[in-house]
Design an enzyme around this catalytic site. Structure first.
Site, PDB file in Angstrom:
ATOM      1  N   CYS A 261     -17.257   4.858   3.714  1.00  0.00           N
ATOM      2  CA  CYS A 261     -16.707   4.557   5.045  1.00  0.00           C
ATOM      3  C   CYS A 261     -17.724   4.032   6.042  1.00  0.00           C
ATOM      4  CB  CYS A 261     -16.008   5.798   5.596  1.00  0.00           C
ATOM      5  SG  CYS A 261     -14.520   6.184   4.665  1.00  0.00           S
ATOM      6  N   ARG A 329     -20.327   6.065  -3.661  1.00  0.00           N
ATOM      7  CA  ARG A 329     -20.355   4.735  -3.056  1.00  0.00           C
ATOM      8  C   ARG A 329     -21.451   4.680  -1.984  1.00  0.00           C
ATOM      9  NH1 ARG A 329     -13.818   4.107  -2.389  1.00  0.00           N
ATOM     10  NH2 ARG A 329     -13.980   6.311  -1.962  1.00  0.00           N
TER      11      ARG A 329
HETATM   12  P1  NAD Z   1     -10.023   4.609  -3.113  1.00  0.00           P
HETATM   13  O1  NAD Z   1     -10.687   3.423  -3.662  1.00  0.00           O
HETATM   14  O2  NAD Z   1     -10.475   5.993  -3.479  1.00  0.00           O
HETATM   15  O3  NAD Z   1      -8.449   4.550  -3.457  1.00  0.00           O
HETATM   16  C1  NAD Z   1      -7.671   3.418  -3.370  1.00  0.00           C
HETATM   17  C2  NAD Z   1      -6.599   3.463  -4.447  1.00  0.00           C
HETATM   18  O4  NAD Z   1      -5.719   2.356  -4.277  1.00  0.00           O
HETATM   19  C3  NAD Z   1      -7.139   3.367  -5.866  1.00  0.00           C
HETATM   20  O5  NAD Z   1      -6.644   4.435  -6.640  1.00  0.00           O
HETATM   21  C4  NAD Z   1      -6.592   2.021  -6.372  1.00  0.00           C
HETATM   22  O6  NAD Z   1      -6.318   2.019  -7.767  1.00  0.00           O
HETATM   23  C5  NAD Z   1      -5.330   1.898  -5.554  1.00  0.00           C
HETATM   24  N1  NAD Z   1      -4.786   0.538  -5.465  1.00  0.00           N
HETATM   25  C6  NAD Z   1      -5.443  -0.637  -5.322  1.00  0.00           C
HETATM   26  N2  NAD Z   1      -4.556  -1.650  -5.245  1.00  0.00           N
HETATM   27  C7  NAD Z   1      -3.323  -1.107  -5.330  1.00  0.00           C
HETATM   28  C8  NAD Z   1      -2.000  -1.638  -5.318  1.00  0.00           C
HETATM   29  N3  NAD Z   1      -1.794  -2.938  -5.186  1.00  0.00           N
HETATM   30  N4  NAD Z   1      -0.972  -0.769  -5.447  1.00  0.00           N
HETATM   31  C9  NAD Z   1      -1.188   0.545  -5.576  1.00  0.00           C
HETATM   32  N5  NAD Z   1      -2.402   1.112  -5.599  1.00  0.00           N
HETATM   33  C10 NAD Z   1      -3.452   0.295  -5.479  1.00  0.00           C
HETATM   34  O7  NAD Z   1     -10.053   4.431  -1.526  1.00  0.00           O
HETATM   35  P2  NAD Z   1     -10.065   5.593  -0.418  1.00  0.00           P
HETATM   36  O8  NAD Z   1     -11.427   6.166  -0.295  1.00  0.00           O
HETATM   37  O9  NAD Z   1      -8.908   6.475  -0.636  1.00  0.00           O
HETATM   38  O10 NAD Z   1      -9.836   4.716   0.897  1.00  0.00           O
HETATM   39  C11 NAD Z   1      -8.582   4.117   1.188  1.00  0.00           C
HETATM   40  C12 NAD Z   1      -8.635   3.680   2.646  1.00  0.00           C
HETATM   41  O11 NAD Z   1      -8.771   4.807   3.503  1.00  0.00           O
HETATM   42  C13 NAD Z   1      -9.797   2.736   2.993  1.00  0.00           C
HETATM   43  O12 NAD Z   1      -9.377   1.832   3.960  1.00  0.00           O
HETATM   44  C14 NAD Z   1     -10.817   3.699   3.603  1.00  0.00           C
HETATM   45  O13 NAD Z   1     -11.680   3.051   4.498  1.00  0.00           O
HETATM   46  C15 NAD Z   1      -9.923   4.662   4.341  1.00  0.00           C
HETATM   47  N6  NAD Z   1     -10.511   5.991   4.559  1.00  0.00           N
HETATM   48  C16 NAD Z   1     -11.236   6.587   3.566  1.00  0.00           C
HETATM   49  C17 NAD Z   1     -11.758   7.852   3.782  1.00  0.00           C
HETATM   50  C18 NAD Z   1     -12.587   8.530   2.713  1.00  0.00           C
HETATM   51  O14 NAD Z   1     -13.259   9.514   3.045  1.00  0.00           O
HETATM   52  N7  NAD Z   1     -12.566   8.072   1.467  1.00  0.00           N
HETATM   53  C19 NAD Z   1     -11.533   8.521   4.984  1.00  0.00           C
HETATM   54  C20 NAD Z   1     -10.764   7.896   5.953  1.00  0.00           C
HETATM   55  C21 NAD Z   1     -10.260   6.627   5.734  1.00  0.00           C
END
Ligand code: NAD
Length: 437
Positions: A261, A329
């Site tokens: 993030c 990451r």
């Molecule tokens: P991640 O990479 O862990 O998960 C994303 C998921 O989306 C994956 O499982 C992937 O396979 C899936 N995906 C991709 N394309 C897809 C599609 N077309 N249909 C269905 N599924 C699909 O990402 P994350 O860490 O969960 O982050 C997601 C969002 O939330 C980002 O924008 C991130 O900035 C935000 N965010 C993350 C955190 C954190 O701590 N990880 C906290 C707050 C906000």
């Protein structure tokens, strides 16, 4: 309520599981078939304290299901959360291809009114773009809401179940009521649901992460000053943290922020600023300082070995970008590994949760061992990159019996300087004096 969550990663899986925990019927959708198969068969795909227990309970109660089929997943849902990746594109801006791709698909398959909620971190204007992408094909009414997520990996379940605040950007009264009903069970202690317009909600998330990254970076610069001037950053931290306007949290210096993030969000906000011709100077400085900070220990290690790391072996404790997660990451440890290997050294490493993920990334470039002490066998020095609790009070006698040199390079300031002096270690930490026996 019937809820679909599209994207079942760190945010999506926690979101889906926690909404199921409050009695909702949840279907999580992901394009990754092997992930969906694992989750459907009761195997959790990420390490997050407390998550597995509620995941299994809600799955058993049939409140939490998984599918790769978007149409099937959203068919009965009243609300659809988008928890999709927004990685940095080549120019540093948030890549919206996953979100806009799903929005495009949704437009073709919506059959009745739904609230589509953007939980991913996205630049200002994305709710409008998602709305337009859906509207291109949609034949029914729908609303798009911005609901940025503030959970922290490592304490994500607690953060989700008891959020400091819930931020909701919407201009629709109908969506506002739905969002209020959805989140009411999570704010019973009185923490606010803050309603605002979509753009402000989108910017709130970037402002929060950029502010926190700036706070860390400021302390890292104060630590540099401490090293140059002979002050102790721990004292300075305590001295300023007791001022309520500054606060005690997020003042710990280290080897830079990482994770999925902060790096990408600071970069994306800087890019957004560029796009509106605003010169956001602080953000550029934060990024520059953090890049250097990740490698802050490396020259100190080189100095200790008189500039020659060829053939040296290092024990590295900690790989995850922070404790209590398996997320690697942008983890500073990965940058240190690359530098050591480039200098001709070898690395044996231990992390309680993140080794599988690093192994997938780097293969046999480093040796993975089963305990923190196994990493020390015949190592020339110990490097600490993540502040896992179990590294905080180690058996120092055992460490010195296994290490070739009594040398510790600690990127997280885990140990007391007096103790290290008494034990006779060469001990280098961040923003504190070097102990040199
Ligand atoms: P991640 O990479 O862990 O998960 C994303 C998921 O989306 C994956 O499982 C992937 O396979 C899936 N995906 C991709 N394309 C897809 C599609 N077309 N249909 C269905 N599924 C699909 O990402 P994350 O860490 O969960 O982050 C997601 C969002 O939330 C980002 O924008 C991130 O900035 C935000 N965010 C993350 C955190 C954190 O701590 N990880 C906290 C707050 C906000």
């Amino acid at each position: 309520m019937k809820i679909a969550v599209v994207g079942t990663g760190y945010v999506g899986l926690v979101t889906g599981t926690c909404f199921a925990e409050t009695g909702n019927q949840v279907i999580c959708v992901d394009i990754d078939q092997s992930k969906v198969e694992k989750l459907s068969s009761g195997q959790i795909t990420i390490y997050e304290p407390g998550l597995e227990k509620i995941f299994l309970r809600n799955q058993k109660e049939n409140r939490l299901q998984f599918t790769t089929n978007l149409e099937e997943g959203i068919k009965d849902a009243q609300v659809i959360f988008l928890a999709l990746p927004t990685p940095p594109g080549e120019d540093g801006s948030a890549d919206l291809k996953y979100i806009l791709g799903v929005a495009d698909d949704l437009g073709k398959i919506l059959k009745d009114y739904k609230v589509i909620i953007d939980k991913s971190t996205v630049p200002v204007g994305t709710a409008a773009r998602v709305h337009a992408a859906i509207a291109k094909n949609a034949t029914v009414d729908f609303d798009v809401v911005s609901n940025p997520e503030f959970l922290r990996e490592g304490v994500a379940v607690d953060d989700f179940m008891k959020p400091d605040r819930v931020v909701i950007g919407t201009s629709s009264d109908r969506a506002k009521k739905t969002m209020n009903d959805l989140y009411a069970p999570f704010v019973r202690q009185g923490n606010p649901i803050i309603f605002m317009d979509e753009k402000s909600a989108e910017l709130t998330k970037y402002a929060a992460n950029s502010f926190l990254a700036t706070k860390i970076t400021f302390m890292n610069e104060i630590a540099q000053m401490c090293e140059l001037l002979g002050a102790d950053v721990d004292m300075v931290r305590r001295g300023i943290g007791s001022d309520e306007r500054i606060g005690k949290r997020f003042l710990f210096p280290g080897i830079g922020y990482g994770g999925s993030c902060f790096p990408k969000d600071v970069q994306a906000l800087a890019k957004s600023a560029q796009e509106v011709n605003y010169d956001f100077k602080i953000l550029d400085a934060v990024m520059e300082v953090n890049e250097k900070q990740k490698l802050h220990l490396v020259p100190k290690i080189k100095d200790y070995f008189k500039g020659d790391l060829k053939g040296k072996r290092f024990a590295l404790w900690g790989l995850a970008f922070k404790p209590n997660t398996d997320d690697i990451r942008e983890a500073p440890a990965l940058y240190i590994i690359d530098e050591l290997i480039a200098a001709g050294a070898t690395v044996a490493t231990f992390d309680p949760e993140a080794m599988n993920n690093v192994q997938k990334l780097v293969g046999d470039k480093v040796t993975f061992v089963h305990s923190q002490y196994d990493a020390l066998h015949s190592a020339d020095a110990l490097i600490i990159a993540t502040e896992w609790s179990e590294f905080r009070t180690p058996d120092f006698e055992r460490i010195s019996s296994l290490l070739k040199n009594k040398a510790i390079f600690d990127g997280r300031n885990l140990f007391d300087l007096t103790q290290m002096e008494e034990l006779g270690y060469h001990y280098v930490s961040i923003g504190r004096k070097v102990i040199n026996p």
